[in-house]
Design a protein around this motif. Structure first.
Motif, short mmCIF file in Angstrom:
data_model
loop_
_atom_site.label_atom_id
_atom_site.label_comp_id
_atom_site.label_asym_id
_atom_site.label_seq_id
_atom_site.Cartn_x
_atom_site.Cartn_y
_atom_site.Cartn_z
N LEU A 50 0.96 -0.83 0.22
CA LEU A 50 0.26 -0.21 0.07
C LEU A 50 1.14 1.08 -0.01
CD1 LEU A 50 -3.04 -0.95 2.36
CD2 LEU A 50 -3.08 -0.44 0.21
N SER A 51 2.45 1.41 1.17
CA SER A 51 3.01 2.37 0.23
C SER A 51 3.48 2.86 -0.94
CB SER A 51 4.49 2.25 1.66
OG SER A 51 2.92 1.98 3.17
N ILE A 52 4.13 1.66 -1.14
CA ILE A 52 4.55 1.42 -2.42
C ILE A 52 3.62 2.01 -3.65
CG2 ILE A 52 5.69 -0.09 -4.73
CD1 ILE A 52 6.91 -1.67 -2.15
N ALA A 53 2.34 1.31 -3.37
CA ALA A 53 1.29 2.35 -3.82
C ALA A 53 1.14 3.42 -3.75
CB ALA A 53 0.56 1.52 -4.34
N SER A 54 1.63 3.87 -2.99
CA SER A 54 0.61 5.48 -3.18
C SER A 54 1.75 6.42 -3.38
CB SER A 54 0.62 5.57 -1.52
OG SER A 54 0.00 5.37 -0.81
N LEU A 55 3.03 5.85 -3.70
CA LEU A 55 4.04 6.71 -4.01
C LEU A 55 3.67 6.98 -5.25
CD1 LEU A 55 6.98 8.05 -3.66
CD2 LEU A 55 7.70 5.81 -3.55
N LEU A 56 3.98 5.44 -6.08
CA LEU A 56 3.04 5.40 -7.40
C LEU A 56 1.70 6.57 -7.56
CD1 LEU A 56 3.13 1.47 -8.14
CD2 LEU A 56 5.63 3.05 -8.53
N ILE A 57 1.11 6.51 -7.15
CA ILE A 57 0.01 6.99 -7.66
C ILE A 57 0.32 9.19 -7.42
CG2 ILE A 57 -2.00 7.41 -6.71
CD1 ILE A 57 -3.27 5.79 -6.01
N TYR A 58 1.41 8.96 -6.02
CA TYR A 58 1.97 10.83 -6.06
C TYR A 58 2.36 10.72 -7.44
CZ TYR A 58 4.22 14.30 -3.52
OH TYR A 58 4.74 15.63 -3.79
N GLN A 59 3.22 10.32 -7.87
CA GLN A 59 4.62 10.33 -8.59
C GLN A 59 3.44 10.56 -9.50
OE1 GLN A 59 7.43 7.77 -9.33
NE2 GLN A 59 8.89 8.61 -7.23
N GLY A 60 2.62 10.15 -10.06
CA GLY A 60 2.25 9.57 -11.57
C GLY A 60 0.80 10.71 -11.42
N ARG A 61 0.08 11.03 -10.12
CA ARG A 61 -0.15 12.43 -10.32
C ARG A 61 0.27 14.20 -10.72
NH1 ARG A 61 -4.43 11.36 -6.08
NH2 ARG A 61 -5.96 9.59 -7.04
N SER A 62 1.87 13.77 -9.74
CA SER A 62 2.26 14.84 -10.11
C SER A 62 2.92 15.48 -11.42
CB SER A 62 3.99 14.79 -9.18
OG SER A 62 3.63 14.76 -7.59
N ASN A 63 3.46 13.70 -12.04
CA ASN A 63 4.03 14.19 -13.52
C ASN A 63 3.06 14.59 -13.97
OD1 ASN A 63 6.24 13.54 -15.25
ND2 ASN A 63 4.15 12.42 -16.15
N CYS A 64 1.64 14.66 -13.88
CA CYS A 64 1.06 15.16 -15.20
C CYS A 64 0.16 16.71 -14.47
CB CYS A 64 -0.88 14.02 -14.99
SG CYS A 64 -0.65 13.07 -15.39
N CYS A 65 0.36 16.50 -13.73
CA CYS A 65 -0.67 18.02 -12.38
C CYS A 65 0.47 19.33 -12.39
CB CYS A 65 -1.28 18.37 -11.24
SG CYS A 65 -2.90 16.40 -11.96
N ASP A 66 2.18 18.79 -11.81
CA ASP A 66 2.20 19.47 -11.79
C ASP A 66 3.82 20.47 -12.75
OD1 ASP A 66 3.34 21.74 -9.77
OD2 ASP A 66 5.04 20.16 -8.91
N SER A 67 3.18 20.40 -13.93
CA SER A 67 4.18 20.35 -14.56
C SER A 67 4.73 21.88 -15.04
CB SER A 67 3.05 20.49 -16.61
OG SER A 67 1.74 21.68 -16.24
#
Length: 326
Positions: free
Chosen positions: A93-110
């Motif tokens: 669950l911790s690993i999944a949270s990081l993957l989700i965070y990085q995925g959203r950051s890459n899309c939203c924090d351009s």
């Protein structure tokens, strides 16, 4: 060399101070434990930490959770090996949270990403882990379900290794369904697990339920590493993976063509005239929904032809055909 592994911090410090190390960023740092100094360097985006090997470190769920928190703002680490660390569902669950965070950051924090690239050209425009090794842990179906959910959001990860994790049929099905929404992962390792059938993976790559499902299948996964013993299913799976290696757009076109060939074959068995093929495609283009050729003809037969005075069949307006829609 790329295979060099540094197992002690003093040696790593010595290499850092050596001005002749022109390829310093390619070094693989293998720490002996999860120390605070390493976590601090990860949190501060140490440019020398590109790949980290944590295999057989006995981190457990607690250690993995701590490590994942330190990686939330890291833009340089691209490969992470967490094999043989007794990771269970909580750690997954911790690993999944990081993957989700990085995925959203890459899309939203351009904006912040472009700012970082301007200040440091060595930073990739797509930050985040590209290779993740989770082999020989205790993820089971629940842990894999968490990773699978993250793959629907994370479009950065290119290689995922899940060997020796007791993945059963339920976990494989959830993983395969999530991969239909992922267009980045190219390599998936699934050796030495508990599932018996490859049907979920085959359906993930080529779902023939409808033409919509064919289009929405996975067209990016190029390599799946499995045990021997899946003779028939593995040959079918390998054929689909070869199609995916043509590229996403070409793979999608090829699968649509295969589906239409099979679907139109059933129509010809019903006695459909070959001249009706353009009209079938025209109906698909006008309907705005890819429902499958067979379903359209079965439900809308009056749209294909009109009855002539002499009792024959007259084709509809051929100008309606829009092949490019497919």
């Amino acid at each position: 060399p790329n295979h060099t592994r540094l197992s002690c911090y003093p040696l790593f410090t010595l290499l850092l101070r050596d001005g002749r190390m022109k390829r310093l960023r390619r070094v693989i740092y293998t720490p002996t434990n999860l120390n605070q100094n390493l976590l601090h360097r990860l949190q501060n985006n140490d440019t020398t930490l590109i790949r980290i090997i944590f295999s057989c470190r006995n981190l457990g769920n607690t250690g993995v959770t701590t490590l994942m928190r330190s990686l939330e703002g890291n833009a340089h680490l691209s490969a992470l090996d967490l094999s043989s660390n007794r990771i269970e569902t909580a750690g997954a669950l911790s690993i999944a949270s990081l993957l989700i965070y990085q995925g959203r950051s890459n899309c939203c924090d351009s904006d912040s990403i472009m700012s970082a690239i301007t200040n440091n050209p060595t930073i990739s425009s797509s930050r985040g882990i590209r290779t993740l090794i989770l082999g020989d842990n205790n993820l089971h179906d629940d842990g894999v379900n968490a990773i699978a959910y993250a793959l629907e959001t994370n479009q950065l990860l290119e290689s995922l290794m899940l060997d020796d994790n007791c993945i059963g049929a339920r976990g494989l099905t959830v993983l395969a369904n999530s991969l239909r929404k992922n267009y980045k992962l190219e390599r998936l390792h699934l050796k030495h697990n508990s599932f018996q059938s490859l049907a979920p993976l085959i359906a993930c790559l080529f779902n023939k339920s409808s033409l919509d499902d064919v289009v929405e299948s996975n067209h990016s996964l190029k390599h799946i590493f499995l045990d021997c013993g899946y003779s028939y299913e593995s040959s079918e799976l390998e054929a689909l993976l070869k199609i995916n290696r043509l590229g996403r757009m070409e793979a999608r076109r090829t699968k649509v063509a295969l589906y239409l060939e099979e679907d139109l074959g059933r129509l010809f068995e019903m006695g459909m005239d070959a001249r009706l093929c353009p009209e079938v495609l025209g109906i698909l283009a006008q309907s705005g929904s890819l429902n499958g050729v067979f379903g359209v003809v079965k439900n809308l037969p009056w749209a294909l032809f009109t009855q002539c005075d002499d009792g024959g069949l007259d084709l509809c307006d051929e100008d309606c055909m829009e092949v490019e829609y497919l």
